[in-house]
Design an enzyme around this catalytic site. Structure first.
Site, mmCIF file in Angstrom:
data_model
loop_
_atom_site.group_PDB
_atom_site.id
_atom_site.type_symbol
_atom_site.label_atom_id
_atom_site.label_comp_id
_atom_site.label_asym_id
_atom_site.label_seq_id
_atom_site.Cartn_x
_atom_site.Cartn_y
_atom_site.Cartn_z
ATOM 1 N N ASP A 1 -6.689 -6.786 4.363
ATOM 2 C CA ASP A 1 -6.564 -7.064 2.934
ATOM 3 C C ASP A 1 -6.505 -8.577 2.748
ATOM 4 O O ASP A 1 -5.515 -9.204 3.126
ATOM 5 C CB ASP A 1 -5.286 -6.425 2.355
ATOM 6 C CG ASP A 1 -5.370 -4.906 2.313
ATOM 7 O OD1 ASP A 1 -6.115 -4.319 3.133
ATOM 8 O OD2 ASP A 1 -4.680 -4.296 1.471
ATOM 9 N N LYS B 1 -9.416 -4.685 -4.499
ATOM 10 C CA LYS B 1 -8.008 -4.348 -4.688
ATOM 11 C C LYS B 1 -7.445 -5.222 -5.790
ATOM 12 O O LYS B 1 -7.790 -6.403 -5.882
ATOM 13 C CB LYS B 1 -7.291 -4.576 -3.348
ATOM 14 C CG LYS B 1 -5.794 -4.477 -3.365
ATOM 15 C CD LYS B 1 -5.229 -4.588 -1.938
ATOM 16 C CE LYS B 1 -3.725 -4.770 -1.954
ATOM 17 N NZ LYS B 1 -3.161 -4.978 -0.607
ATOM 18 N N LYS C 1 -8.689 -0.077 -4.692
ATOM 19 C CA LYS C 1 -7.265 0.040 -4.353
ATOM 20 C C LYS C 1 -6.408 -0.677 -5.377
ATOM 21 O O LYS C 1 -6.292 -1.895 -5.345
ATOM 22 C CB LYS C 1 -7.017 -0.533 -2.954
ATOM 23 C CG LYS C 1 -5.535 -0.536 -2.553
ATOM 24 C CD LYS C 1 -5.325 -1.042 -1.141
ATOM 25 C CE LYS C 1 -3.841 -1.196 -0.832
ATOM 26 N NZ LYS C 1 -3.577 -1.802 0.490
#
Lengths: 289, 299
Positions: free
Chosen positions: B136, B199, B235
């Protein structure tokens, strides 16, 4: 100006988290006076209202239980002051549901006095019921009281103000938060008392008052896993009592049953009503090492 | 592939987005479908701990919970991944050996990303070497807001390269992007630069994930799919604490992208306290009794 005026009537709602919401179910039922006339519509609280109230009571618990005992006493005293200030409102509400003037006055007086009584106990029950215990080893051993947590209670059916106040005060005096189901037959004074609470520095969520049916809600009051104690003071139907006891066993809820008929009697107030909702924590502290 | 001109802005109708979200939120999902949705949501969680105080012990706890969310119901799905800082990836990897739970790691100097690119790439490579299956990363919001879109693009591409086999999730930190137009633009940049997932947030900035932002990103994914036939994952992370919210997100995904996205390969929740709320709701549905956090482990 002799124009005729239309009365502005109060909508009686419930008291959850310091707000006055209607039931999420949208249901109401009729609150009647002693002659069977309609006084107002009261909310018929649902399972979800109860769930919401418990969630909020749980959220309020840490803040309330960690206040100093002295401060909780101040706040209970403040509730008494506010109730004193709103006598007339309660006189008007108790009259139609069968209280004669002198009776209503006595009920309000006793309610105020009860709040003062428990306000006094907030910073004393620890000394009286906590203890230093003699032990044979080199330990300093002491027991302290801690609030149980979230208490769900049925307020007395026939004593809509004094009974309600007598149930709530010892619970919150000891640092618990509560969800109380008001008298089903006479729900209105409980909601007016919620207005008193709301004006009295009681943090939102410490006391939550629902109106509605015991028959419908007893299942959820007793089975909710996040409720730590359940309390009632009326004689209940035997199947409801059984249900409560059985459901309470799911999370070992403390079930406090104190059958009180006369809320004026001196036995209807006691520091033991505070300790009913306390847990004893005993600590062994090594000394002399 | 042709790249769009990122200096062009795709206008977003904010009121329209909010109304669509509100309308989808009014959908009522009960009983059997609710249980199904809850279990699906559980299987999509990136069970996360990103605190300065994280320790090997805490990560081990977290992995235990990931493998078996609620021992009283052994048939429940496991979470999708465990998400930790790079230093703790090795421990998570070891704990999760033999399971299909992935190890995700925030890298690139999470959460600010304010170090030179070379350090961020080292950070990424370290996490991958330790065994992270998913990375991430954070984008340079400062550069983005300055209009240096090519720089942002190149950095993402560089991190993608450093990831190797690992999946790359690109954190846009929408709470710092100011407008929905910027969210759309950052999504497009990230996808074109090689993101496998986009995300919303680090969870360290408020507001974190919101539904309107998520809807805009989902629409960006949809348009990218129409254009390239490539499915990009989504996400939302941060601020999703209740099962109810989670189900609302699932509805958004279903209605925007369709059922193909409704699995852990294309949709994740970044959350730490969501797991317990979902578990409480599942147990409530099974037993009929409202649950208490007292009976669910903390990690």
């Amino acid at each position: 100006m002799a124009e005729e005026r239309i009365d502005v009537k109060k909508t009686y709602k419930m008291y959850i988290g310091g707000n006055f919401p209607r039931s999420e179910s949208g249901r109401t039922y009729k609150a009647l006076d002693s002659d069977g006339n309609l006084l107002a519509n009261a909310c018929q609280g649902s399972r979800k209202d109860f769930r919401d109230a418990v969630k909020i009571a749980r959220g309020a618990f840490n803040g309330w239980s960690s206040r100093s005992a002295y401060n909780r006493g101040q706040i209970l005293y403040r509730i008494a002051e506010m109730l004193e200030d709103r006598r007339d409102q309660f006189m008007r509400e108790l009259g139609p549901i069968g209280f004669k003037t002198a009776e209503a006055e006595a009920d309000i007086n006793a309610s105020i006095d009860r709040l003062i009584y428990y306000a006094g106990w907030t910073d004393k029950y620890q000394q009286v019921f906590g203890s230093v215990n003699p032990v044979a080893s080199s330990h300093f051993n002491f027991s302290m009281l801690e609030p149980t947590g979230v208490v769900a209670a049925f307020a007395p059916e026939k004593s809509p103000l004094l009974g309600l106040v007598s149930i709530i005060s010892p619970i919150i005096a000891g640092g618990n938060t509560c969800v109380v189901l008001a008298s089903e037959e006479f729900p209105l004074p409980a909601i007016s008392f919620a207005e008193v609470l709301n004006a009295s520095d009681v943090p939102g969520g410490v006391v939550n008052i629902l109106t509605g049916s015991r028959e419908e809600l007893s299942e959820h009051f007793s089975s909710h896993m996040d409720v730590n104690a359940m309390c009632y003071t009326d004689e209940l139907p035997s199947d409801m009592k059984k249900l409560i006891d059985e459901n309470a066993s799911l999370n070992v809820k403390r079930v406090v049953k104190r059958m009180i008929k006369d809320w004026y009697h001196e036995d209807s107030q006691s520091p033991y009503f505070v300790t009913d909702f306390q847990e004893v924590k005993t600590t062994w502290h090594p000394v002399g090492f | 592939m042709t790249y769009p001109d990122f200096n062009q802005t795709i206008p977003i109708d904010e009121i329209g987005v909010n109304e669509r979200v509100a309308r989808l939120n009014s959908r009522s999902i009960k009983k059997g479908s609710k249980v199904q949705a809850l279990k699906l949501a559980l299987s999509m969680i990136d069970h996360t701990t990103l605190e300065g105080s994280d320790s090997p012990g805490k990560v081990r706890q977290l992995c235990k919970k990931a493998k078996q969310p609620y021992p009283a119901m052994p048939d429940l799905p496991t979470v999708a991944a465990v998400c930790v800082y790079p230093r703790l990836v090795g421990i998570a990897k070891q704990e999760l050996k033999g399971t299909d739970i992935n190890v995700a790691s925030v890298a690139t100097s999470f959460p600010s990303g304010q170090v030179p690119l070379s350090n961020r790439l080292d950070d990424t490579r370290f996490a991958v070497e330790e065994g992270a299956d998913e990375i991430d990363m954070v984008i340079s919001r400062g550069a983005f807001l300055n209009g240096e879109f090519s720089l942002v693009f190149d950095e993402i591409a560089a991190v993608k390269e450093a990831c190797g086999e690992a999946h790359l999730k690109v954190i846009l930190e929408t709470g710092e992007l100011q407008t929905l137009e910027n969210v759309r633009k950052a999504s497009d940049i990230a996808m074109h630069a090689g993101a496998d997932f986009i995300k919303t947030s680090t969870g360290k900035v408020s507001p974190a994930a919101t539904q309107p932002v998520t809807l805009v990103m989902l629409e960006a994914i949809r348009d990218y799919y129409y254009k390239t036939d490539k499915m990009i994952g989504m996400k939302p992370a941060g601020g999703i604490r209740t099962a109810k919210q989670a189900i609302q997100y699932l509805v958004l995904v279903k209605e925007t992208l369709g059922a193909a996205w409704l699995n852990k390969h294309y949709f994740r929740f970044g959350a730490s306290s969501l797991t317990n709320d979902i578990l409480m709701q599942i147990v409530k549905q099974e037993t009929g009794q409202y649950q208490s956090l007292n009976y669910f482990s903390n990690d």
